[in-house]
Scaffold this motif. Sequence first.
Motif, PDB file in Angstrom:
ATOM      1  N   GLY A 123       0.775  -1.236   0.000  1.00  0.00           N
ATOM      2  CA  GLY A 123       0.000   0.000   0.000  1.00  0.00           C
ATOM      3  C   GLY A 123       0.807   1.287   0.000  1.00  0.00           C
ATOM      4  N   GLU A 124       2.138   1.185  -0.030  1.00  0.00           N
ATOM      5  CA  GLU A 124       2.975   2.396   0.003  1.00  0.00           C
ATOM      6  C   GLU A 124       3.288   2.838  -1.424  1.00  0.00           C
ATOM      7  OE1 GLU A 124       5.948   0.536   2.366  1.00  0.00           O
ATOM      8  OE2 GLU A 124       5.278   1.497   4.199  1.00  0.00           O
ATOM      9  N   MET A 125       2.273   3.438  -2.070  1.00  0.00           N
ATOM     10  CA  MET A 125       2.404   3.777  -3.480  1.00  0.00           C
ATOM     11  C   MET A 125       2.114   5.256  -3.727  1.00  0.00           C
ATOM     12  SD  MET A 125       0.446   0.428  -5.033  1.00  0.00           S
ATOM     13  CE  MET A 125       1.185   0.451  -6.653  1.00  0.00           C
ATOM     14  N   PHE A 126       2.729   5.782  -4.801  1.00  0.00           N
ATOM     15  CA  PHE A 126       2.464   7.165  -5.213  1.00  0.00           C
ATOM     16  C   PHE A 126       1.250   7.182  -6.136  1.00  0.00           C
ATOM     17  CE2 PHE A 126       7.040   7.345  -4.303  1.00  0.00           C
ATOM     18  CZ  PHE A 126       7.098   8.470  -3.484  1.00  0.00           C
ATOM     19  N   LYS A 127       0.271   8.014  -5.833  1.00  0.00           N
ATOM     20  CA  LYS A 127      -0.913   8.102  -6.682  1.00  0.00           C
ATOM     21  C   LYS A 127      -0.606   8.909  -7.945  1.00  0.00           C
ATOM     22  CE  LYS A 127      -4.443   7.637  -3.099  1.00  0.00           C
ATOM     23  NZ  LYS A 127      -4.465   6.189  -3.280  1.00  0.00           N
ATOM     24  N   VAL A 128      -1.238   8.491  -9.043  1.00  0.00           N
ATOM     25  CA  VAL A 128      -1.139   9.220 -10.312  1.00  0.00           C
ATOM     26  C   VAL A 128      -2.531   9.761 -10.620  1.00  0.00           C
ATOM     27  CG1 VAL A 128      -0.700   9.020 -12.788  1.00  0.00           C
ATOM     28  CG2 VAL A 128       0.716   7.750 -11.173  1.00  0.00           C
ATOM     29  N   THR A 129      -2.659  11.074 -10.739  1.00  0.00           N
ATOM     30  CA  THR A 129      -3.994  11.648 -10.964  1.00  0.00           C
ATOM     31  C   THR A 129      -3.908  12.971 -11.713  1.00  0.00           C
ATOM     32  OG1 THR A 129      -6.030  12.399  -9.861  1.00  0.00           O
ATOM     33  CG2 THR A 129      -3.968  12.845  -8.714  1.00  0.00           C
ATOM     34  N   THR A 130      -4.991  13.290 -12.403  1.00  0.00           N
ATOM     35  CA  THR A 130      -5.116  14.627 -13.017  1.00  0.00           C
ATOM     36  C   THR A 130      -6.254  15.406 -12.361  1.00  0.00           C
ATOM     37  OG1 THR A 130      -6.596  13.740 -14.713  1.00  0.00           O
ATOM     38  CG2 THR A 130      -4.250  13.862 -15.275  1.00  0.00           C
ATOM     39  N   LEU A 131      -6.818  14.832 -11.276  1.00  0.00           N
ATOM     40  CA  LEU A 131      -7.924  15.509 -10.592  1.00  0.00           C
ATOM     41  C   LEU A 131      -7.452  16.823  -9.980  1.00  0.00           C
ATOM     42  CD1 LEU A 131      -9.708  12.530  -8.777  1.00  0.00           C
ATOM     43  CD2 LEU A 131     -10.419  13.690 -10.883  1.00  0.00           C
TER      44      LEU A 131
ATOM     45  N   PHE B 129      -8.289  10.718 -15.122  1.00  0.00           N
ATOM     46  CA  PHE B 129      -7.786  10.447 -16.475  1.00  0.00           C
ATOM     47  C   PHE B 129      -8.033   8.999 -16.911  1.00  0.00           C
ATOM     48  CE2 PHE B 129      -4.625   9.330 -19.644  1.00  0.00           C
ATOM     49  CZ  PHE B 129      -4.595  10.426 -20.478  1.00  0.00           C
ATOM     50  N   PHE B 130      -7.698   8.048 -16.029  1.00  0.00           N
ATOM     51  CA  PHE B 130      -7.842   6.629 -16.380  1.00  0.00           C
ATOM     52  C   PHE B 130      -9.191   6.047 -15.956  1.00  0.00           C
ATOM     53  CE2 PHE B 130      -3.166   7.147 -16.135  1.00  0.00           C
ATOM     54  CZ  PHE B 130      -2.840   6.709 -17.412  1.00  0.00           C
ATOM     55  N   GLY B 131     -10.017   6.861 -15.339  1.00  0.00           N
ATOM     56  CA  GLY B 131     -11.335   6.376 -14.924  1.00  0.00           C
ATOM     57  C   GLY B 131     -11.291   5.494 -13.695  1.00  0.00           C
ATOM     58  N   ARG B 132     -10.156   5.445 -13.039  1.00  0.00           N
ATOM     59  CA  ARG B 132     -10.000   4.642 -11.825  1.00  0.00           C
ATOM     60  C   ARG B 132      -8.749   5.108 -11.085  1.00  0.00           C
ATOM     61  NH1 ARG B 132      -8.472  -1.375 -13.681  1.00  0.00           N
ATOM     62  NH2 ARG B 132      -8.495  -1.592 -11.420  1.00  0.00           N
ATOM     63  N   ALA B 133      -8.573   4.669  -9.845  1.00  0.00           N
ATOM     64  CA  ALA B 133      -7.375   5.045  -9.081  1.00  0.00           C
ATOM     65  C   ALA B 133      -6.159   4.329  -9.669  1.00  0.00           C
ATOM     66  CB  ALA B 133      -7.553   4.656  -7.617  1.00  0.00           C
TER      67      ALA B 133
END
Length: 482
Positions: free
Chosen positions: A168-176, A195-199
């Motif tokens: 669970g130690e991950m960097f989120k990728v988002t355009t929100l 952007f991808f329609g999901r986390a």
Amino acid sequence: MIKREKVKDLLETTEFDREVTVMGWVRTFRNNQFIAINDGSCMGNIQIVVDFNDTPEQLLKRITTGAALAVTGTIVESIGKGQRVDVKATSIEILGDSDPEKFPLQPKKHSLEFLREIAHLRFRTNTFNAIFKVRHALAFAIHKFYNERGFVYMHTPVITASDAEGAGEMFKVTTLDFENTPRTEDGKVDFSEDFFGRATNLTVSGQLEGELAAMSFGQIYTFGPTFRAENSNTTRHLAEFWMIEPEVAFADLEDNMQLAEDMMKYVISYALENCKEEIEFLNNRLLEEEKSKPQNERSAMSLIEKLNFCLDNEFERLTYTEAIRILRSSKPNQKKQFKYLIDEWGADLQSEHERYLVEKHFKKPVILTDYPADIKSFYMRQNEPDEQGRQTVAAMDILFPGIGEMIGGSQREERLEKLTQRMEQLGIPQDEMWWYLDTRRFGSAPHAGFGLGFERLVLFVTGMTNIRDVIAFPRFPKNAEF
């Protein structure tokens, strides 16, 4: 531009009294007469001899540490001590000035901590010239090793919706938009508008996708960047690092161990053979550093001895259960000298335990196998329970001197029922991993693989002690400079 000759070639030349042009950066300028310049082709500098009586004073003032020069002159055998050849300059052109009041690298020893602050310039030091030449050689050797064995190089995704390690130690990728984040009716972030329609996240491993490819090509490897959002500031952790991950179909744990041992010996051999000057320099640097330490903190082996130690010995193979027995009855454990005492089966081994097995007990690299299932990942093949009913998995860790764990791997769980049961136990959503489970539904086969953190390998081969010194621009908590 005039054709230049590399410093490396000029230092090795036997053709004298000819005109040459050399370009590089000033390391030192002594007595308005002797310029040492380096162009990065090797660790050595070439000495330029200047006729200061015949050189404009304004030009001499601009020959400062860090300045870039183009020098044309005659190459001659040196009459001075410390170098074999000189270039007698007939013309000097300043390609780029370097303000001596502001240039941070002066001809003196700088601490590694200071050099990390100017990572964009530290390549110009001998230490980092050596480290990154070795890093290059090791990367090349990895590709060479797998190419010679018919592996297919796969580029697995950097952006992923799965967490291969389950940590669970991950960097989120988002355009929100953080200022106006869309929410669902129950107040959660609505990733359907992303952007991808999901986390999605930056990958922690290419293994799961590598397994998909291995089920077609038979044997593949990945070699790419991986990311962990672990808030750790130790000398062993990075937020961005590179991983080598082979996956082999129709292979078991024994095959996996042999592949890993062969690979480690191959790449270390390659570095020793192709980076002699750099490794010799790093070896001597380490010996000098050791002199300032108390006797009991000094390494038992020099860098070159440590590398040969891994080449000259067959790796010792034993189970986790056997290792626990050895550690429990060991002198450091009995005398409570270990920071983490071993008192029961199921404990996660620490670096001090791993190093004891390698450096003190067996005196050779060690491969530990068959770990308790509870301390390993969901995808590892489950063994039959032992006589005491304890569940282990067909995992392996390769342990090296001075560093502990170098490689972690396993035979993968190819049985759909066993895999889904394990995922259920750990709360891993099967509907999100449908594509991974398909490899167990359609033509499943025994397969195995492992992961090698590339920076950890470079750390070992260069003898450095901080992982931030073996990657060009380290990423760690509160730091994303350059």
